[in-house]
Structure formats: C-alpha cells, structure tokens
Design a protein around this motif. Structure first.
Motif, PDB file in Angstrom:
ATOM      1  N   UNK A 182      24.627  -6.767  48.496  1.00  0.00           N
ATOM      2  CA  UNK A 182      25.877  -7.351  48.016  1.00  0.00           C
ATOM      3  C   UNK A 182      26.896  -7.501  49.144  1.00  0.00           C
ATOM      4  N   UNK A 183      26.976  -6.538  50.034  1.00  0.00           N
ATOM      5  CA  UNK A 183      27.886  -6.662  51.169  1.00  0.00           C
ATOM      6  C   UNK A 183      27.478  -7.817  52.074  1.00  0.00           C
ATOM      7  N   UNK A 184      26.165  -7.974  52.292  1.00  0.00           N
ATOM      8  CA  UNK A 184      25.674  -9.077  53.124  1.00  0.00           C
ATOM      9  C   UNK A 184      25.983 -10.438  52.491  1.00  0.00           C
ATOM     10  N   UNK A 185      26.083 -10.485  51.156  1.00  0.00           N
ATOM     11  CA  UNK A 185      26.396 -11.728  50.449  1.00  0.00           C
ATOM     12  C   UNK A 185      27.906 -11.982  50.366  1.00  0.00           C
ATOM     13  N   UNK A 219      20.804 -16.236  46.108  1.00  0.00           N
ATOM     14  CA  UNK A 219      20.724 -15.452  47.343  1.00  0.00           C
ATOM     15  C   UNK A 219      20.473 -13.975  47.034  1.00  0.00           C
ATOM     16  N   UNK A 220      21.193 -13.436  46.064  1.00  0.00           N
ATOM     17  CA  UNK A 220      21.046 -12.029  45.696  1.00  0.00           C
ATOM     18  C   UNK A 220      19.666 -11.765  45.105  1.00  0.00           C
ATOM     19  N   UNK A 221      19.227 -12.623  44.200  1.00  0.00           N
ATOM     20  CA  UNK A 221      17.917 -12.446  43.548  1.00  0.00           C
ATOM     21  C   UNK A 221      16.799 -12.506  44.585  1.00  0.00           C
ATOM     22  N   UNK A 222      16.887 -13.432  45.530  1.00  0.00           N
ATOM     23  CA  UNK A 222      15.868 -13.522  46.590  1.00  0.00           C
ATOM     24  C   UNK A 222      15.791 -12.218  47.378  1.00  0.00           C
ATOM     25  N   UNK A 237      28.779 -22.570  43.349  1.00  0.00           N
ATOM     26  CA  UNK A 237      28.780 -21.542  44.397  1.00  0.00           C
ATOM     27  C   UNK A 237      28.323 -20.190  43.830  1.00  0.00           C
ATOM     28  N   UNK A 238      28.729 -19.879  42.606  1.00  0.00           N
ATOM     29  CA  UNK A 238      28.273 -18.639  41.956  1.00  0.00           C
ATOM     30  C   UNK A 238      26.763 -18.655  41.768  1.00  0.00           C
ATOM     31  N   UNK A 239      26.229 -19.790  41.326  1.00  0.00           N
ATOM     32  CA  UNK A 239      24.774 -19.907  41.160  1.00  0.00           C
ATOM     33  C   UNK A 239      24.050 -19.761  42.490  1.00  0.00           C
ATOM     34  N   UNK A 240      24.625 -20.305  43.568  1.00  0.00           N
ATOM     35  CA  UNK A 240      24.033 -20.145  44.898  1.00  0.00           C
ATOM     36  C   UNK A 240      24.051 -18.674  45.317  1.00  0.00           C
ATOM     37  N   UNK A 241      25.155 -17.993  45.067  1.00  0.00           N
ATOM     38  CA  UNK A 241      25.243 -16.567  45.393  1.00  0.00           C
ATOM     39  C   UNK A 241      24.202 -15.772  44.604  1.00  0.00           C
ATOM     40  N   UNK A 242      24.037 -16.109  43.318  1.00  0.00           N
ATOM     41  CA  UNK A 242      23.034 -15.424  42.497  1.00  0.00           C
ATOM     42  C   UNK A 242      21.637 -15.632  43.041  1.00  0.00           C
TER      43      UNK A 242
END
Length: 120
Positions: A22-25, A109-112, A102-107
């Motif tokens: 989460x910090x990296x994101x 990224x996190x899921x990956x 942007x929220x979907x992109x962040x999600x």
C-alpha cells in the motif's frame, strides 16, 4: 461508492506485506490495534470548491495486533468518498470518471502485487 474486488476482499494477508504494498502504491494509513485504513487522496483541480476525494482500502485484524509485522489482517471492500469541509466525507455521490478510473487502476496495481507477493 464501494468497489467490488473479489481478488482480495475477505482474504487474510500478512500486515507487513500489505503495508509495504500500500505504501508503494502511494497510500497513507491510519490505524489502531484492531483496524487499518489506507487512504489515497485526490484533489480535483477543475473543482472550484477544491474539495478532496479519498479512496480508502480498509482491513481489520484477524490475528495479532497492528502494527506488529507478524499480524494478519483481512481485507474489506474499498470505497470512495468526497470530503466537504467542515461536514465530513460523503460516500453516496456521482464521482468524476477520471477519479473512478484512477481508483480502478490503483486496485489493479494492488491486486497484482498481492497475487505476486502474498499467499493466503
């Protein structure tokens, strides 16, 4: 606005791994010993009121205590809200498309990262 993310919602994850991801994101965190919420703040420059939007990813303790690295947390549904000073955050709104995207992109990224780094 809630986001459906079946890839991690309800999953148990090591706190230290999740915190690093989460910090990296680009998320900040607020926590107590039983729960943590990761926030990503958006400011809409086109919005003349200059209110902020917060994308939040919450988790609750499953085993141990936050912030111990050995703690395990289970993930809850992420959500998006808009802050109105001095009243607080509203979650039932129509949000700008660019913020939702942007929220979907962040999600994603996190899921990956969770799939690659964490086994639960």
């Amino acid at each position: 606005m809630k986001f459906k993310v079946t890839e991690f919602e309800g999953k148990v994850i090591n706190f230290a791994d999740l915190d690093e991801i989460m910090q990296a994101a680009g998320f900040d965190s607020q926590w107590d010993y039983e729960r943590i919420t990761y926030d990503f703040k958006f400011v809409d420059e086109a919005d003349t009121d200059a209110y902020a939007y917060y994308f939040r990813v919450p988790a609750h303790i499953h085993e141990g205590e936050i912030p111990k690295n050995s703690a395990k947390v289970y993930m809850l549904a992420p959500y998006l809200g808009r802050h109105y000073y001095p009243h607080g955050i509203e979650y039932d709104e129509v949000f700008p498309e660019w913020i939702v995207n942007k929220c979907n992109q962040k999600l994603e990224q996190i899921v990956e990262k969770i799939k690659a780094d964490v086994v639960s």
